[in-house]
Design an enzyme around this catalytic site. Structure first.
Site, mmCIF file in Angstrom:
data_model
loop_
_atom_site.group_PDB
_atom_site.id
_atom_site.type_symbol
_atom_site.label_atom_id
_atom_site.label_comp_id
_atom_site.label_asym_id
_atom_site.label_seq_id
_atom_site.Cartn_x
_atom_site.Cartn_y
_atom_site.Cartn_z
ATOM 1 N N CYS A 19 -9.641 -38.383 -26.208
ATOM 2 C CA CYS A 19 -9.098 -38.267 -24.543
ATOM 3 C C CYS A 19 -8.013 -39.098 -24.419
ATOM 4 C CB CYS A 19 -10.112 -38.849 -23.706
ATOM 5 S SG CYS A 19 -10.628 -40.679 -24.340
ATOM 6 N N GLU B 70 -14.283 -41.147 -16.638
ATOM 7 C CA GLU B 70 -13.285 -40.952 -17.563
ATOM 8 C C GLU B 70 -13.119 -39.493 -17.724
ATOM 9 O OE1 GLU B 70 -12.013 -41.164 -22.088
ATOM 10 O OE2 GLU B 70 -13.165 -42.929 -21.461
#
Length: 688
Positions: free
Chosen positions: A296, A257
């Protein structure tokens, strides 16, 4: 000099043999701790996980693992005040800590519940039904998931030191894997505090969880084809990991990620006086300020119709102007510090890059704190920056390439919905996008355009806003990850996150062998008859394959007419001979499917009080052959699966039911679901 942060390795806490690197308070600049992993035995770390932790977890059933996770979540909840106090030092406000700490504990609770409700009380998972591989039913295929004898390594970012660890730990533990946690050094002291509470509790088997405080060193060199690495962080570090020999040559599974230029699109149907306009503005501001934009999933690009761009900018700026920045322990503060002064400098560089093709419309990047007045703290000592909003030129490229990991967002404009989707796609793959619209057609067009480029899409309007968890909140029941630039990895998603850690294997065998391997009765395998009706047996007495074949019953026209009148189901195939005869599927009056199932229940039921407590459902019901008046039916009932419930005196029994006619042709198949007492109750006094 502050104390050295310790690692937890092979059942003991380990302190490095050097002074370590100082880690500073994000608010005051004072030294919190020092961190180093020098001298750590990485081979022993991995060996302990494989030889001690893994076997201990894998001998437990999914339900036993889930019970431990539930106990762990309850235990950690007792220490939230301690965790919050440390979280302030990372720059997080009370609201930020709620997302990280409570969100992490909540994720563990969620997986505990999912594991109990959706996984069997076993150590393997069956994937789908059997596949016939031959004509006669003696050769079948079945996919199963089994636990790998490996280790789950997690390398986490600095922004969520609690959630980032727990959201990876819970599904890995359910899958039967021990975890080795390597947190980002800047906020590792909060992760370490949580790990200490986990270890002290003794809830998880020894070796289930180990901690590396400091550098990962040669950890990846110790991994092999049964191991996995879940990484959250920068695309640069992800590229290094992808090229590591453990990944390239030794088959280590890597999930990434990475950077994500998430967007939110305001629909062309939205006007400044619409509820969706305010929802969009609030969403952008929240994603800029929660965790000081260090998420994020934060909105980096706000994509809006050309005609109302000025209104959007004015509304966002007005809300940002009310945002107080400063010491997160101050209740008046809405946005705290960035995690470190180094991170502050990275954001400044990113803003300068964005200014090459965008103008600043809120904030002052030329000032030390971007124009924010800092409340309750020294602006220079802490890692403070105020929010900055930019407006990009039509030809801008930087907003699609540069991720400012802080309180920064850029407004871009579009003319058509196709333009909006194209702008979003220029981010080259993201974790999440949101679409704010009240027009169903706009929602469909944009959502389907965004989906190939995103792991999650939120469609927000006045109808779901009251319950919406927001653009930037990953949920344990939904997948978290994204394609392309976002790394291509995937986490969470409920049980998907568990199965992601397991090995799926296709098994080819006879029905009897599949029954033995899978623990679930397979059609075509042996049935066991008995003089004792299976409904008279307790959970402890029942066995897979126990079966009963009922007596026969003739279905009469009177039965069909009565059922139609009694239930009100007067569909012509059951009541109108002429119309039914013209139906190409029936050719005449047929019995209701539910009449057949009801009559079947009357054939197989044992009516007296006993171990069977309740019928709680029917799965996979299919009507295969029409039943006409004067046809004869019978039912064969077989114990298919037995699942004890840990927290109750009963368990679940799944029965395979096949209703056949006088020609032995199946007319209906389904699974009957019952609750059955674990032990039979003693007979009342005086009974025969």
């Amino acid at each position: 000099m502050s104390a050295l942060l310790e690692s937890y390795v092979a059942g003991s806490w380990y302190a490095a043999d050097d002074e370590g690197q100082p880690i500073l308070d994000a608010v005051t600049g004072e030294e919190v701790t020092r961190v180093s992993s020098r001298g750590l035995d990485y081979a022993a770390l991995v060996a302990h996980a494989r030889q001690v932790g893994g076997p201990a977890i894998r001998k437990l059933t999914f339900h036993e693992r889930a019970a431990m996770l539930k106990a762990l979540a309850k235990h950690l909840g007792q220490f939230k005040d301690d965790f919050y106090a440390l979280s302030f030092r990372t720059g997080a406000t009370q609201r930020d800590s709620l997302v990280d700490i409570d969100g992490g504990i909540g994720t563990v609770f969620s997986y505990a519940s999912k594991g109990t409700r959706e996984l069997p009380n076993d150590t393997i998972v069956l994937d789908g039904g059997t596949e016939a591989l031959g004509r006669n039913g003696t050769f079948l295929g079945q996919h199963i998931y089994t636990s790998r004898p490996g280790v789950a390594v997690q390398i986490n970012a600095f922004n969520f030191p609690v959630w980032g660890m727990l959201e990876k730990l819970a599904p890995a533990f359910l899958a039967g894997l021990p975890s080795i946690v390597k947190p980002a050094s800047q906020t590792a002291y909060l992760t370490e505090a949580v790990v200490r509470r986990i270890v002290e509790s003794g809830i998880l088997p020894e070796g289930s969880l180990q901690l590396v405080s400091g550098s990962a060193g040669t950890l990846l060199d110790e991994l092999d084809e049964q191991d996995s690495v879940a990484f959250t962080g920068s695309a640069h570090t992800a590229e290094i990991l992808r090229n590591h020999p453990a990944v390239l040559k030794h088959g280590v599974r890597l999930g990434v990620e990475a950077d994500s230029l998430n967007c939110s699109i305001l629909g062309p149907d939205v006007t400044p006086d619409a509820p969706e306009f305010d929802l969009f503005v609030k969403g952008v501001v929240a994603e800029m300020t929660v965790k000081a934009g260090q998420k994020c999933t934060a909105i980096r690009r706000a994509i809006v119709p050309e005609g109302i761009a000025d209104d959007v900018i004015a509304a966002i700026s007005a809300r940002l102007a009310k945002t107080t920045v400063g010491n997160p322990a101050d209740e008046s503060v809405r946005m705290g510090a960035l995690a470190s002064r180094a991170q502050r400098e990275e954001v400044r560089k990113a803003v300068e890059a964005l200014r090459n093709s965008a103008e600043v419309v809120f904030g002052d990047p030329d000032s030390a704190t971007f124009g924010a007045e800092i409340v309750g703290a020294d602006a220079e000592a802490g890692a403070f920056l105020g929010p900055v909003l930019l407006r990009a030129r039509p030809d801008a490229s930087e907003p699609h390439d540069v991720e400012p990991f802080g309180p920064v967002s850029t407004v871009l404009t579009y003319a058509t919905t196709a333009d909006a989707v194209a702008l979003a796609a220029r981010g080259k793959g993201s974790l999440v996008a949101s679409v704010v619209t009240h027009d169903p057609q706009v929602a469909r067009e944009i959502t389907l355009g965004l989906a190939p480029w995103h792991g999650r899409v939120l469609v927000l309007d006045r109808d779901d806003a009251g319950e919406s968890t927001g653009h930037g909140s990953p949920l344990p029941v939904l997948v978290h990850g994204g394609p392309g630039r976002a790394g291509g990895g995937e986490e969470l998603g409920g049980i998907r996150g568990v199965l992601h850690h397991m090995q799926r294997t296709a098994i080819q065998a006879s029905p009897d062998m599949l029954t033995a391997i899978s623990g679930r009765w397979t059609a075509g395998s042996r049935r066991t008859g008995s003089d004792v009706h299976p409904f008279r047996k307790s959970l402890a007495e029942l066995a897979i394959g126990d079966s009963i074949t009922s007596a026969q019953r003739t279905v009469t026209r009177a039965d069909i007419d009565h059922f139609a009148e009694f239930t009100g189901d007067t569909f012509y195939a059951h009541t109108d001979p002429e119309a039914a005869a013209a139906n190409p599927l029936f050719g005449g009056i047929v019995a209701h499917g539910y009449l057949v199932v009801s009559l079947a229940a009357g054939l197989f039921v044992e009516p007296n009080p006993g171990p069977v407590l309740a019928n709680f459902g029917v799965d996979n019901l299919r009507f295969l052959t029409p039943v006409k008046a004067e046809d004869t039916i019978r039912v064969t009932l077989t114990v298919k699966q037995i699942t004890p419930r840990r927290s109750a005196d009963y368990g679940e029994v799944r029965w395979d039911a096949v209703v056949t006619n006088q020609d032995d042709a199946p007319v209906a198949t389904y699974d009957v679901l019952t609750l059955v007492a674990k032990e039979s109750s003693p007979a009342p006094e005086g009974s025969a």
